[in-house]
Design a protein around this motif. Structure first.
Motif, PDB file in Angstrom:
ATOM      1  N   ALA A 272       0.816  -1.223   0.000  1.00  7.64           N
ATOM      2  CA  ALA A 272       0.000   0.000   0.000  1.00  7.64           C
ATOM      3  C   ALA A 272       0.845   1.268   0.000  1.00  7.64           C
ATOM      4  CB  ALA A 272      -0.953   0.001   1.206  1.00  7.64           C
ATOM      5  N   PRO A 273       1.757   1.408  -0.956  1.00  2.00           N
ATOM      6  CA  PRO A 273       2.601   2.613  -0.967  1.00  2.00           C
ATOM      7  C   PRO A 273       1.792   3.837  -1.354  1.00  2.00           C
ATOM      8  CG  PRO A 273       2.934   1.390  -2.996  1.00  2.00           C
ATOM      9  CD  PRO A 273       1.987   0.564  -2.141  1.00  2.00           C
ATOM     10  N   ALA A 274       2.262   4.996  -0.903  1.00  2.00           N
ATOM     11  CA  ALA A 274       1.568   6.243  -1.234  1.00  2.00           C
ATOM     12  C   ALA A 274       1.784   6.600  -2.699  1.00  2.00           C
ATOM     13  CB  ALA A 274       2.077   7.366  -0.335  1.00  2.00           C
ATOM     14  N   SER A 275       2.792   6.006  -3.324  1.00  2.00           N
ATOM     15  CA  SER A 275       3.235   6.438  -4.650  1.00  2.00           C
ATOM     16  C   SER A 275       2.586   5.697  -5.816  1.00  2.00           C
ATOM     17  CB  SER A 275       4.754   6.264  -4.745  1.00  2.00           C
ATOM     18  OG  SER A 275       5.096   4.919  -4.425  1.00  2.00           O
ATOM     19  N   ALA A 276       1.755   4.696  -5.543  1.00  2.00           N
ATOM     20  CA  ALA A 276       1.159   3.927  -6.643  1.00  2.00           C
ATOM     21  C   ALA A 276      -0.317   3.718  -6.367  1.00  2.00           C
ATOM     22  CB  ALA A 276       1.868   2.585  -6.788  1.00  2.00           C
ATOM     23  N   PRO A 277      -1.136   3.603  -7.428  1.00  2.00           N
ATOM     24  CA  PRO A 277      -2.559   3.347  -7.202  1.00  2.00           C
ATOM     25  C   PRO A 277      -2.756   2.004  -6.497  1.00  2.00           C
ATOM     26  CG  PRO A 277      -2.036   3.341  -9.552  1.00  2.00           C
ATOM     27  CD  PRO A 277      -0.772   3.669  -8.844  1.00  2.00           C
ATOM     28  N   PRO A 278      -3.755   1.918  -5.628  1.00  2.00           N
ATOM     29  CA  PRO A 278      -3.938   0.671  -4.868  1.00  2.00           C
ATOM     30  C   PRO A 278      -4.420  -0.462  -5.765  1.00  2.00           C
ATOM     31  CG  PRO A 278      -5.765   2.161  -4.481  1.00  2.00           C
ATOM     32  CD  PRO A 278      -4.778   2.924  -5.306  1.00  2.00           C
ATOM     33  N   LEU A 279      -4.160  -1.696  -5.348  1.00  2.00           N
ATOM     34  CA  LEU A 279      -4.726  -2.856  -6.029  1.00  2.00           C
ATOM     35  C   LEU A 279      -6.247  -2.833  -5.820  1.00  2.00           C
ATOM     36  CD1 LEU A 279      -2.214  -5.677  -4.992  1.00  2.00           C
ATOM     37  CD2 LEU A 279      -2.317  -4.447  -7.168  1.00  2.00           C
ATOM     38  N   PRO A 280      -7.019  -3.352  -6.776  1.00  2.00           N
ATOM     39  CA  PRO A 280      -8.485  -3.391  -6.633  1.00  2.00           C
ATOM     40  C   PRO A 280      -8.897  -4.502  -5.668  1.00  2.00           C
ATOM     41  CG  PRO A 280      -7.812  -4.375  -8.715  1.00  2.00           C
ATOM     42  CD  PRO A 280      -6.560  -3.882  -8.064  1.00  2.00           C
ATOM     43  N   LEU A 281      -8.777  -4.217  -4.372  1.00  2.00           N
ATOM     44  CA  LEU A 281      -8.932  -5.256  -3.343  1.00  2.00           C
ATOM     45  C   LEU A 281     -10.296  -5.931  -3.379  1.00  2.00           C
ATOM     46  CD1 LEU A 281      -7.246  -3.758  -0.153  1.00  2.00           C
ATOM     47  CD2 LEU A 281      -6.265  -5.262  -1.892  1.00  2.00           C
ATOM     48  N   ALA A 282     -11.366  -5.135  -3.551  1.00  2.00           N
ATOM     49  CA  ALA A 282     -12.711  -5.723  -3.503  1.00  2.00           C
ATOM     50  C   ALA A 282     -12.920  -6.678  -4.678  1.00  2.00           C
ATOM     51  CB  ALA A 282     -13.760  -4.619  -3.504  1.00  2.00           C
ATOM     52  N   ALA A 283     -12.463  -6.286  -5.867  1.00  2.00           N
ATOM     53  CA  ALA A 283     -12.627  -7.145  -7.049  1.00  2.00           C
ATOM     54  C   ALA A 283     -11.770  -8.409  -6.909  1.00  2.00           C
ATOM     55  CB  ALA A 283     -12.238  -6.379  -8.304  1.00  2.00           C
ATOM     56  N   LEU A 284     -10.576  -8.269  -6.381  1.00  2.00           N
ATOM     57  CA  LEU A 284      -9.704  -9.438  -6.172  1.00  2.00           C
ATOM     58  C   LEU A 284     -10.340 -10.400  -5.182  1.00  2.00           C
ATOM     59  CD1 LEU A 284      -6.335  -7.492  -6.101  1.00  2.00           C
ATOM     60  CD2 LEU A 284      -6.856  -9.370  -7.690  1.00  2.00           C
ATOM     61  N   ARG A 285     -10.927  -9.826  -4.123  1.00  2.00           N
ATOM     62  CA  ARG A 285     -11.573 -10.648  -3.099  1.00  2.00           C
ATOM     63  C   ARG A 285     -12.762 -11.397  -3.694  1.00  2.00           C
ATOM     64  NH1 ARG A 285     -15.469 -10.295   1.102  1.00  2.00           N
ATOM     65  NH2 ARG A 285     -14.664 -11.093   3.096  1.00  2.00           N
ATOM     66  N   ALA A 286     -13.554 -10.685  -4.504  1.00  2.00           N
ATOM     67  CA  ALA A 286     -14.735 -11.305  -5.109  1.00  2.00           C
ATOM     68  C   ALA A 286     -14.334 -12.462  -6.026  1.00  2.00           C
ATOM     69  CB  ALA A 286     -15.523 -10.253  -5.885  1.00  2.00           C
ATOM     70  N   ALA A 287     -13.158 -12.350  -6.659  1.00  2.00           N
ATOM     71  CA  ALA A 287     -12.704 -13.393  -7.578  1.00  2.00           C
ATOM     72  C   ALA A 287     -11.966 -14.524  -6.850  1.00  2.00           C
ATOM     73  CB  ALA A 287     -11.786 -12.780  -8.633  1.00  2.00           C
ATOM     74  N   GLY A 288     -11.720 -14.319  -5.544  1.00  4.26           N
ATOM     75  CA  GLY A 288     -11.041 -15.362  -4.771  1.00  4.26           C
ATOM     76  C   GLY A 288      -9.529 -15.345  -4.895  1.00  4.26           C
ATOM     77  N   VAL A 289      -8.964 -14.235  -5.374  1.00  2.00           N
ATOM     78  CA  VAL A 289      -7.502 -14.130  -5.474  1.00  2.00           C
ATOM     79  C   VAL A 289      -6.942 -13.745  -4.105  1.00  2.00           C
ATOM     80  CG1 VAL A 289      -5.571 -12.916  -6.555  1.00  2.00           C
ATOM     81  CG2 VAL A 289      -7.642 -13.412  -7.888  1.00  2.00           C
ATOM     82  N   PRO A 290      -6.051 -14.561  -3.531  1.00  5.92           N
ATOM     83  CA  PRO A 290      -5.497 -14.199  -2.225  1.00  5.92           C
ATOM     84  C   PRO A 290      -4.640 -12.935  -2.311  1.00  5.92           C
ATOM     85  CG  PRO A 290      -5.038 -16.515  -2.768  1.00  5.92           C
ATOM     86  CD  PRO A 290      -5.532 -15.846  -4.016  1.00  5.92           C
ATOM     87  N   VAL A 291      -4.871 -12.012  -1.381  1.00  5.14           N
ATOM     88  CA  VAL A 291      -4.064 -10.791  -1.303  1.00  5.14           C
ATOM     89  C   VAL A 291      -3.539 -10.650   0.119  1.00  5.14           C
ATOM     90  CG1 VAL A 291      -3.996  -8.287  -1.563  1.00  5.14           C
ATOM     91  CG2 VAL A 291      -5.459  -9.638  -3.075  1.00  5.14           C
ATOM     92  N   GLY A 292      -2.240 -10.560   0.243  1.00  7.25           N
ATOM     93  CA  GLY A 292      -1.621 -10.328   1.548  1.00  7.25           C
ATOM     94  C   GLY A 292      -1.051  -8.926   1.602  1.00  7.25           C
ATOM     95  N   ALA A 293      -0.835  -8.439   2.825  1.00 10.63           N
ATOM     96  CA  ALA A 293      -0.226  -7.120   3.004  1.00 10.63           C
ATOM     97  C   ALA A 293       1.111  -7.287   3.709  1.00 10.63           C
ATOM     98  CB  ALA A 293      -1.140  -6.214   3.816  1.00 10.63           C
ATOM     99  N   GLY A 294       1.985  -6.317   3.519  1.00 11.89           N
ATOM    100  CA  GLY A 294       3.283  -6.382   4.186  1.00 11.89           C
ATOM    101  C   GLY A 294       3.839  -5.001   4.462  1.00 11.89           C
ATOM    102  N   ASN A 295       4.799  -4.962   5.370  1.00 13.30           N
ATOM    103  CA  ASN A 295       5.409  -3.685   5.732  1.00 13.30           C
ATOM    104  C   ASN A 295       6.531  -3.264   4.791  1.00 13.30           C
ATOM    105  OD1 ASN A 295       4.371  -2.337   8.246  1.00 13.30           O
ATOM    106  ND2 ASN A 295       4.469  -4.454   8.938  1.00 13.30           N
TER     107      ASN A 295
END
Ligand SMILES: [Zn+2]
Length: 393
Positions: A272-295
């Protein structure tokens, strides 16, 4: 592995007070008024119980946590950071098992029970970073588990000798092969992926590729990686880290790529960097694609920021995604917990058989926990209390 009874928890998704019995490090029973049977009891008094946080994209080998404050002076762009990292490292005593230990302790008291860390492998330092991280993890004595990725930060094909070192790292037990911008940095996308997936096949290792390349070039590499995952039957064993391109392309392209990620079982990790557009989390979740976050990197030569706190990372993810509703904020928290577990191939949750990895906080709802980021009242790893009120146990 330990036995523990967590009494009167409010587990994520239920308002009822619930007991969880952990035996041999895993959930053995869930209910009310469970008998302790000689097992140590932790009364939670209605505190919110979350799955242990998973940091799905870390670079603990680079950290200077607990060391001096070093003002940031890297040149611009990816190449500037790579050059500065290699040049400035020796004088600062990096990689340092002491700094890595300090950061891992900070991660534990912040509720992280499992992490995937990329670890630099390059011709200047060989496997020194791998050794330093392994030593630090051992010092934590099981309070956190860490999967390692052999990461060609300074280039793979553009830095001859690196592939051999990665081979040695995998032979020495590193479980995943890393890659980095096969086109944008290496200018040899097919050959880069040949080496990465070749090593993965040789050692039965997973793959986690940094993909900063944006727009059509980035999406084209999504497709190259997805093709490999499908052809090699690596469902659930390939991750694309960052993958900014997916947040930048038109909706129809995005939808097509998301469907292919789901089909191939390729997961994503975001910081979730400030410098890039975010991944489409809701659409990824709806499709069942695993998304993890990291520091990502924490207080290192790449960035002075970070503190190892996945609850804060969930906040950044929610803010970058312009989430405001509770159910949206919970999608961000999911990436910091259940999503990261899926990315790293682990079970997580509150069902019998799930690992006894939990975090208790003083919050009325998961969304409030993300917004307030209260002190972690209790952190449990495999049924063992490893931190209490922000202090390591
Ligand atoms: Zn990274």
């Amino acid at each position: 592995m330990t036995d523990l009874l967590l009494r009167d928890a409010r587990i994520w998704g239920s308002d009822a007070l619930t007991d969880l019995l952990i035996r041999d490090g895993a959930v053995a029973a869930v209910g009310t008024d469970l008998a302790a049977d000689g097992v140590p009891v932790e009364g939670l008094g209605g505190k919110l119980l979350l799955p242990g946080f998973v940091d799905a994209h870390a670079h603990v080998d680079k950290t200077m946590w607990g060391g001096p404050w070093v003002p940031h002076d890297a040149g611009p762009g990816l190449q500037g950071k790579i050059r500065n990292g290699v040049a400035a490292r020796p004088a600062l005593g990096l990689p340092s098992a002491d700094y890595i230990t300090a950061l891992l302790r900070q991660m534990v008291v912040s509720g992280t029970t499992h992490a995937r860390s990329h670890v630099d492998v390059d011709t200047a330092m060989g496997l020194a970073a791998v050794e330093a991280v392994k030593e630090a993890v051992e010092r934590l004595e099981g309070r956190i588990t860490v999967d390692l990725v052999a990461f060609p930060q300074a280039g793979l094909l553009t830095a001859p000798g690196t592939a051999d070192l990665m081979d040695q790292a995998l032979a020495a037990g590193v479980g995943l092969v890393g890659g980095i911008d096969p086109a944008g940095l290496e200018n040899a996308p097919v050959e880069h992926l040949d080496v990465v997936f070749g090593l993965a096949g040789k050692y039965g290792a997973g793959v986690d590729i940094h993909l900063h390349d944006g727009g059509p070039l980035g999406v084209w590499q999504y497709d190259l990686i997805i093709e490999r995952a499908l052809a090699l039957g690596m469902h659930g064993r390939v991750t694309i880290s960052h993958g900014y391109a997916l947040g930048e392309v038109p909706a129809d392209v995005q939808a097509r790529v998301i469907a292919r990620l789901a089909e191939a079982g390729v997961s994503l990790a975001t910081v979730a960097p400030a410098s890039a557009p975010p991944l489409p989390l809701a659409a990824l979740r709806a499709a069942g694609v695993p998304v993890g976050a990291g520091n990502d990197g924490v207080r290192d030569l790449w960035s002075p920021y970070g503190n190892g706190d996945m609850l804060e990372r969930a906040l950044f993810l929610a803010q970058r995604s312009r989430f405001v509703r509770d159910e949206e904020i919970e999608i961000a928290l999911e990436a910091a917990t259940l999503g990261g577990a899926r990315v790293t191939g682990r079970r997580a949750g509150f069902a019998v058989g799930d690992p006894g990895d939990f975090v208790a906080v003083e919050a009325r709802t998961p969304a409030e926990a993300v917004c307030v980021r209260p002190v972690r009242s209790l952190v449990v790893k495999a049924g063992r209390v490893v931190a209490r009120e922000g202090r390591l146990v």
